[in-house]
Design a protein around this motif. Structure first.
Motif, mmCIF file in Angstrom:
data_model
loop_
_atom_site.group_PDB
_atom_site.id
_atom_site.type_symbol
_atom_site.label_atom_id
_atom_site.label_comp_id
_atom_site.label_asym_id
_atom_site.label_seq_id
_atom_site.Cartn_x
_atom_site.Cartn_y
_atom_site.Cartn_z
ATOM 1 N N HIS A 143 -3.028 7.957 11.147
ATOM 2 C CA HIS A 143 -2.406 7.422 12.357
ATOM 3 C C HIS A 143 -1.842 8.582 13.173
ATOM 4 C CE1 HIS A 143 0.487 5.295 14.903
ATOM 5 N NE2 HIS A 143 -0.233 4.221 14.677
ATOM 6 N N PRO A 144 -2.027 8.565 14.496
ATOM 7 C CA PRO A 144 -1.660 9.743 15.288
ATOM 8 C C PRO A 144 -0.161 10.067 15.272
ATOM 9 C CG PRO A 144 -2.293 7.877 16.694
ATOM 10 C CD PRO A 144 -2.685 7.525 15.299
ATOM 11 N N THR A 145 0.684 9.062 15.192
ATOM 12 C CA THR A 145 2.115 9.366 15.333
ATOM 13 C C THR A 145 2.987 8.900 14.168
ATOM 14 O OG1 THR A 145 2.393 7.271 16.518
ATOM 15 C CG2 THR A 145 2.031 9.256 17.853
ATOM 16 N N TRP A 146 2.562 7.815 13.501
ATOM 17 C CA TRP A 146 3.467 7.107 12.584
ATOM 18 C C TRP A 146 4.110 8.012 11.544
ATOM 19 C CZ3 TRP A 146 3.437 5.583 7.293
ATOM 20 C CH2 TRP A 146 4.348 4.568 6.981
ATOM 21 N N LYS A 147 3.291 8.908 10.972
ATOM 22 C CA LYS A 147 3.837 9.664 9.850
ATOM 23 C C LYS A 147 4.652 10.872 10.276
ATOM 24 C CE LYS A 147 -0.160 12.573 8.737
ATOM 25 N NZ LYS A 147 -1.092 12.946 7.660
ATOM 26 N N HIS A 148 4.642 11.192 11.558
ATOM 27 C CA HIS A 148 5.379 12.369 11.995
ATOM 28 C C HIS A 148 6.811 11.993 12.357
ATOM 29 C CE1 HIS A 148 1.637 14.497 11.846
ATOM 30 N NE2 HIS A 148 1.076 13.622 12.664
ATOM 31 N N VAL A 191 -3.735 0.240 14.103
ATOM 32 C CA VAL A 191 -4.451 0.999 13.076
ATOM 33 C C VAL A 191 -5.951 0.788 13.242
ATOM 34 C CG1 VAL A 191 -2.708 1.252 11.306
ATOM 35 C CG2 VAL A 191 -3.923 -0.906 11.518
ATOM 36 N N ASP A 192 -6.671 1.783 12.718
ATOM 37 C CA ASP A 192 -8.112 1.813 12.928
ATOM 38 C C ASP A 192 -8.816 1.728 11.573
ATOM 39 O OD1 ASP A 192 -10.688 2.319 13.599
ATOM 40 O OD2 ASP A 192 -10.381 4.456 14.027
ATOM 41 N N PHE A 193 -9.641 0.699 11.411
ATOM 42 C CA PHE A 193 -10.353 0.538 10.141
ATOM 43 C C PHE A 193 -11.828 0.907 10.251
ATOM 44 C CE2 PHE A 193 -6.645 -2.068 9.446
ATOM 45 C CZ PHE A 193 -6.332 -1.766 8.140
ATOM 46 N N TRP A 196 4.903 2.685 -14.835
ATOM 47 C CA TRP A 196 4.165 1.871 -13.871
ATOM 48 C C TRP A 196 3.880 2.700 -12.612
ATOM 49 C CZ3 TRP A 196 6.897 -2.963 -11.338
ATOM 50 C CH2 TRP A 196 6.002 -3.599 -10.465
ATOM 51 N N GLY A 197 2.637 3.041 -12.401
ATOM 52 C CA GLY A 197 2.253 3.771 -11.199
ATOM 53 C C GLY A 197 2.150 2.803 -10.030
ATOM 54 N N VAL A 198 2.962 3.008 -8.993
ATOM 55 C CA VAL A 198 3.029 2.019 -7.914
ATOM 56 C C VAL A 198 2.444 2.527 -6.594
ATOM 57 C CG1 VAL A 198 4.962 0.734 -8.883
ATOM 58 C CG2 VAL A 198 5.423 2.701 -7.404
ATOM 59 N N SER A 199 1.926 3.745 -6.561
ATOM 60 C CA SER A 199 1.360 4.281 -5.309
ATOM 61 C C SER A 199 -0.013 3.702 -5.032
ATOM 62 C CB SER A 199 1.212 5.801 -5.413
ATOM 63 O OG SER A 199 2.449 6.421 -5.305
ATOM 64 N N ARG A 200 -0.209 3.264 -3.806
ATOM 65 C CA ARG A 200 -1.536 2.821 -3.391
ATOM 66 C C ARG A 200 -1.836 3.483 -2.057
ATOM 67 N NH1 ARG A 200 -1.061 1.616 -7.799
ATOM 68 N NH2 ARG A 200 -1.377 -0.368 -8.861
ATOM 69 N N GLN A 201 -3.038 4.056 -1.941
ATOM 70 C CA GLN A 201 -3.376 4.752 -0.697
ATOM 71 C C GLN A 201 -4.013 3.758 0.264
ATOM 72 O OE1 GLN A 201 -3.997 6.042 -3.823
ATOM 73 N NE2 GLN A 201 -2.110 7.216 -3.605
ATOM 74 N N ARG A 202 -3.216 2.780 0.679
ATOM 75 C CA ARG A 202 -3.716 1.711 1.519
ATOM 76 C C ARG A 202 -2.741 1.404 2.628
ATOM 77 N NH1 ARG A 202 -7.671 0.094 -1.141
ATOM 78 N NH2 ARG A 202 -7.683 0.278 -3.388
ATOM 79 N N TYR A 203 -3.263 0.649 3.594
ATOM 80 C CA TYR A 203 -2.437 0.265 4.741
ATOM 81 C C TYR A 203 -1.606 -0.992 4.445
ATOM 82 C CZ TYR A 203 -1.373 -2.101 9.145
ATOM 83 O OH TYR A 203 -0.743 -2.767 10.155
ATOM 84 N N TRP A 204 -2.260 -2.042 3.945
ATOM 85 C CA TRP A 204 -1.632 -3.364 3.933
ATOM 86 C C TRP A 204 -0.743 -3.547 2.699
ATOM 87 C CZ3 TRP A 204 -0.004 -6.143 7.479
ATOM 88 C CH2 TRP A 204 0.170 -7.530 7.381
ATOM 89 N N GLY A 205 0.398 -2.864 2.725
ATOM 90 C CA GLY A 205 1.357 -2.950 1.637
ATOM 91 C C GLY A 205 2.709 -2.465 2.129
#
Length: 837
Positions: free
Chosen positions: A470-475, A458-460, A420-429
């Motif tokens: 996102h400027p900071t979240w992932k760092h 977040v910017d859509f 089961w591939g569960v990765s989604r390249q999305r924000y709302w999850g």
RNA sequence: GCGGACGUGGCGGAAUGGUAGACGCCGGGGACUUAAAAUCCCCUGAGCUUUGCUCGUGCGGGUUCGAGUCCCGCCGUCCGUACCA
């Protein structure tokens, strides 16, 4: 009592009373037997639609009934709140997915409340809140620690305009459903759950789910797709080995060629030096993937010039690249046996390859020619060396054993099910709780850092995953070495959210996902109700997730849903007109419908009445539950949902139908108003009818045969109306109120006030006198040669001889016999006499 | 192709192998009313030579005293699924 029942006033009044008294709150400490009734939780799209109403009404009747029968009932509600529509709204309307979702939840919750469902709102949950998805992250880490989560490079559908991954359903004719851009195949590193490790368990488990629809079990069985066969190697003339898989090793002597998928390494290897092969492979990829395309697709092949050495005969079989061989299944290569596989037969016929018979009905038919098609059936092996004369099953074992002994093959069980591939390249999850570090690799987020919360800012306005840019979240710093690192920006498939919400309903501790003791008390769900569209994905994932948690020792229960019911859809006819070559649809509200025709209110012109189909916005054949509730009240719409159609079938909505339900509500009200505590006198027939109905309605509700329960309730109501005043009549009215209460709780509550103290919501189901369930008089059908000629009334249990005499005494019967000789008389006690003359 | 479900009045549908069409909707007739709404009563599978009879549960066979129901073979509709080796 007033003359008419006023739902506008009564509905909200009683809903408020139930709320204040917390009537439907499930008590974890209760000593009563338990019942967990659950309907599939909704996606908060904005409005409750009529399908929800049907689903939740059924569950509500069962929950309220169970409560009346003395069960401690858990009947909760929540929100499957992550998902794409929220992001689409964000892109289209510039609103925040969270705000949009929470507003929808508030609206829909109010709608559900207006329908009077007996829900335990204290356990309400929404999957988009950190106090839900944080625990999901913890469970995900548990599964990771147990080796059930891994990362793998995998091909995805990439939309180059929206810069996002698309699910297969979002690719239409090779283009992204939103952008219309040609979709590319991209390799991305994705997270997977090892559902295949549970393939056998999930398949075996289906056997015990005897309260699930056969259809759903079959669908899951096919989806898992277990097959047993032999995987073995051909030595190729170019020095390589080629691995193939077959479920028919018994036909190995009939193999006349070998075929590989266009994307198989052998094919790719040939394409490196042979540009004709490369062209052929390209051509194979052009074919459509729709059912119709595949149906009509011609078998195409390309001879690589390579030979494959047959393990028994030593002959060299030609190796083809073939368009009908799939890389995704087995080894992506096959041994082809045209005599006993239709696809191979078609291919061999086209390319002039030999077709050999190696299975026949008997040894004598070894040389019988084929009648234009392959023979896939059972028989004995012929023209097959050492397995000649063996039955198919025996030969399979013999060939497999030989392959294993000689080291060129082994028995193998193959599944269609993929991880089961569960990765989604999305924000709302749900953010996947991992951190990528250049030094340490992939590192789980430490437990005390959970939940990994989604950023709000977040910017859509530009395409792509907002988390990624996102400027900071992932760092973040690596939890292991402390150096600068990056958060995983993929989020989890929303099917993960719905794979354990039923566990969270049983208990909601703040510091862990659930309390195992509470789960042991409440689970499995006694009755799960929802749409057939979830037959495979949701129901299979939830079963897997439950088993995986049991596997790592977090819970005991292995199957989450003891009994499953899949309800039908609510349908409505369509109204349309052909304008300028295309159909323009009108909603039921825009149309005036008479018995035969329909006209548009706006211009009085006729509109065409179309087929009765599932309600959909595009066909405009929708009705809004809120408007119905406002016009007729909650009880009327609930009653409609239960009437007429069996719950597993589609329910056609009609204005006339809901009006009839509204009338019945008022009719009940008048009847309830005739309750007279002072009335005296006994009416045995009505007493009998009352208890028979109470018992039968109970059986019907337990079997979820609501349409039958409804019919019986109509009958009892009519019987009471026709009966003269008596104590029995009042008792019957009271019983009628109680058995209607699960279906129409508001009117029941309102009328109950004049009959008794307390709330119907807290009342008991009426007791029945078993003696009253049996009739003392029966109607006997009298047949002559199987045809009905008369009916006679007789005391129940009358001996056969007396029944015969009664039947023969009938004038109609004598006339029908007309003096003929009576050869035989069949008597079915209390039912029928058949005179064979 | 394969798997599954289903096929009964104008419609939704009832019917442990034993009175086919319960119950609801639609329709028709009547009562009440100045009128309407609401309500109540009656009729409502088809046909006929109407005390009653014949036919009738997609079609054709079969088993049975008796078949909507069980068996065999067709036809049709819907759903799922698919070149799964």
């Amino acid at each position: 009592m007033s003359e008419r029942f006023d739902p506008a006033r009564a509905d909200s009044h009683w809903q408020q009373v139930w709320d204040e008294k917390q009537c439907f709150r499930a008590d974890d400490a209760s000593g009563k037997p338990r019942s967990f009734v659950l309907e599939m939780f909704p996606y908060p799209s904005g409005r409750i639609h009529i399908g929800h109403v049907r689903n939740y009404t059924m569950g509500d009747v069962l929950a309220r009934y169970k409560r009346m029968r003395g069960f401690e009932v858990l009947h909760p509600m929540g929100w499957d709140a992550f998902g794409m529509p929220a992001e689409n709204a964000a892109m289209e309307k510039g609103v925040h997915p969270g705000g949009w979702t929470r507003e929808n939840i508030a609206n829909m919750k109010a709608q559900l409340k207006r329908l009077g469902f007996a829900l335990d709102w204290s356990r309400e949950l929404a999957t988009c809140e950190p106090d839900y998805y944080g625990h999901e992250q913890a469970l995900f880490l548990d599964l990771y620690a147990a080796g059930l989560v891994y990362r793998k490079e995998s091909a995805v559908n990439w939309d180059p305009v929206d810069m996002t991954v698309l699910a297969n359903e979002q690719v239409i004719d090779g283009r992204g459903w939103r952008s219309g851009a040609l979709v590319e195949k991209r390799k991305l590193s994705q997270w997977f759950l090892k559902i295949t490790q549970f393939a056998d368990e999930l398949l075996e488990g289906l056997g015990a789910l005897d309260k699930w629809p056969e259809k759903v079990r079959t669908m899951q069985e096919n989806w898992i797709g277990k097959s047993r066969g032999l995987q073995f190697r051909f030595s190729l003339s170019n020095g390589d080995d080629l691995e193939v898989y077959t479920t028919r090793p018994d036909t190995i002597f009939g193999a006349t060629f070998v075929a590989v998928a266009p994307d198989h390494p052998v094919a790719q290897g040939v394409a490196m030096y042979n540009c004709d092969a490369a062209k052929f492979i390209d051509r194979c990829k052009q074919g459509g993937t729709t059912a119709a395309d595949i149906e009509t697709a011609e078998k195409l092949g390309f001879d690589t010039g390579i030979g494959a050495k047959h393990p028994f005969t030593g002959k060299h079989l030609p190796v083809y690249i073939a368009n009908f061989v799939l890389m995704e299944y087995g080894t992506g290569a096959i041994m082809a046996v045209p005599g006993h596989d239709q696809r191979d037969f078609d291919f061999a016929t086209k390319y002039g390859l030999p077709i050999l018979r190696v299975v026949a009905a008997s040894a004598e038919e070894a040389d019988r020619p084929f009648a234009g098609e392959a023979e896939a059936g059972d028989g004995v092996c012929v023209n097959s060396g050492f397995i000649d004369g063996m039955r198919v099953a025996e030969a399979k074992a013999a060939v497999t054993a030989r392959g294993e002994a000689e080291g060129w093959g082994e028995a193998r069980t193959q599944y269609r099910l993929r991880d089961w591939g569960v990765s989604r390249q999305r924000y709302w999850g749900t953010p996947i709780p991992f951190i990528h570090c250049d030094s340490c690799g992939v590192v789980p987020v430490p437990r005390d850092h959970l939940p990994v919360v989604l950023p709000d800012d977040v910017d859509f306005s530009v395409p792509g995953n907002p988390l990624d840019r996102h400027p900071t979240w992932k760092h973040v710093d690596c939890p292991d070495c402390g150096k600068a690192a990056r958060r995983e920006t993929d989020t989890l498939d929303t099917f993960v959210d719905s794979s354990w919400y039923f566990l969270r309903f049983a208990s909601q501790p703040g510091d862990r996902p659930f309390d195992p003791a509470a789960i042991a008390k409440w689970l499995p769900v006694e009755q799960y109700i929802g749409g057939i569209e979830h037959a495979i994905l949701h129901l299979l994932y939830a079963r897997f997730w439950t088993r995986a948690l049991a596997h790592i020792g977090l819970i005991e229960v292995k199957e989450p849903f003891a009994s499953l019911f899949t309800q039908g859809m609510v349908t409505h006819e369509t109204y349309s007109r052909s304008e300028g070559g295309r159909e323009v649809y009108f909603s039921p509200g825009e149309v005036t419908r008479s018995a035969e025709a329909a006209v548009l209110k706006a211009d009085g012109g006729p509109v065409e009445i179309g087929r009765v189909i599932k309600m959909s916005k595009s066909k405009k054949n929708v009705v809004d539950p809120d408007e119905i509730v406002a016009t007729y009240g909650a009880d009327a719409i609930r009653w409609f949902m239960l009437s007429d159609s069996p719950p597993e079938r589609d329910l056609p909505w009609s204005e006339a139908g809901i009006e009839g339900c509204g009338r019945f509500v008022q009719r009940l009200w008048r009847l309830f108003g005739q309750f007279d505590a002072a009335a005296t006198g006994e009416d045995k027939a009505l007493d009998r009818k009352r208890d028979q109905t109470v018992a039968a309605v109970a059986d019907d509700i337990e079997a979820l045969s609501f349409n039958k329960a409804v019919a019986r309730i109509y009958e009892l109501a009519t019987a009471i109306e026709k009966a003269p005043l008596s104590a029995s009549r009042s008792a019957a009215i009271r019983a009628l109120l109680l058995i209607v209460a699960p279906m129409m709780p508001h009117i029941a509550e309102e009328a109950w006030q004049a009959m008794a103290s307390g709330l119907v919501a807290e009342a008991q189901w009426p007791q029945v006198d078993p003696a009253l369930l049996v009739e003392d008089e029966v109607t006997i059908a009298v047949q002559v040669k199987g045809k009905l000629r008369d009916t006679i009334t007789a005391a129940k249990g009358l001996p056969e001889e007396e029944l015969k005499a009664l039947a023969l005494a009938s004038e109609k019967v004598q006339r029908s016999i007309d003096g003929a000789e009576i050869r035989k008389i069949i008597v079915v006690p209390d039912r029928l006499v058949n005179i064979v003359a």
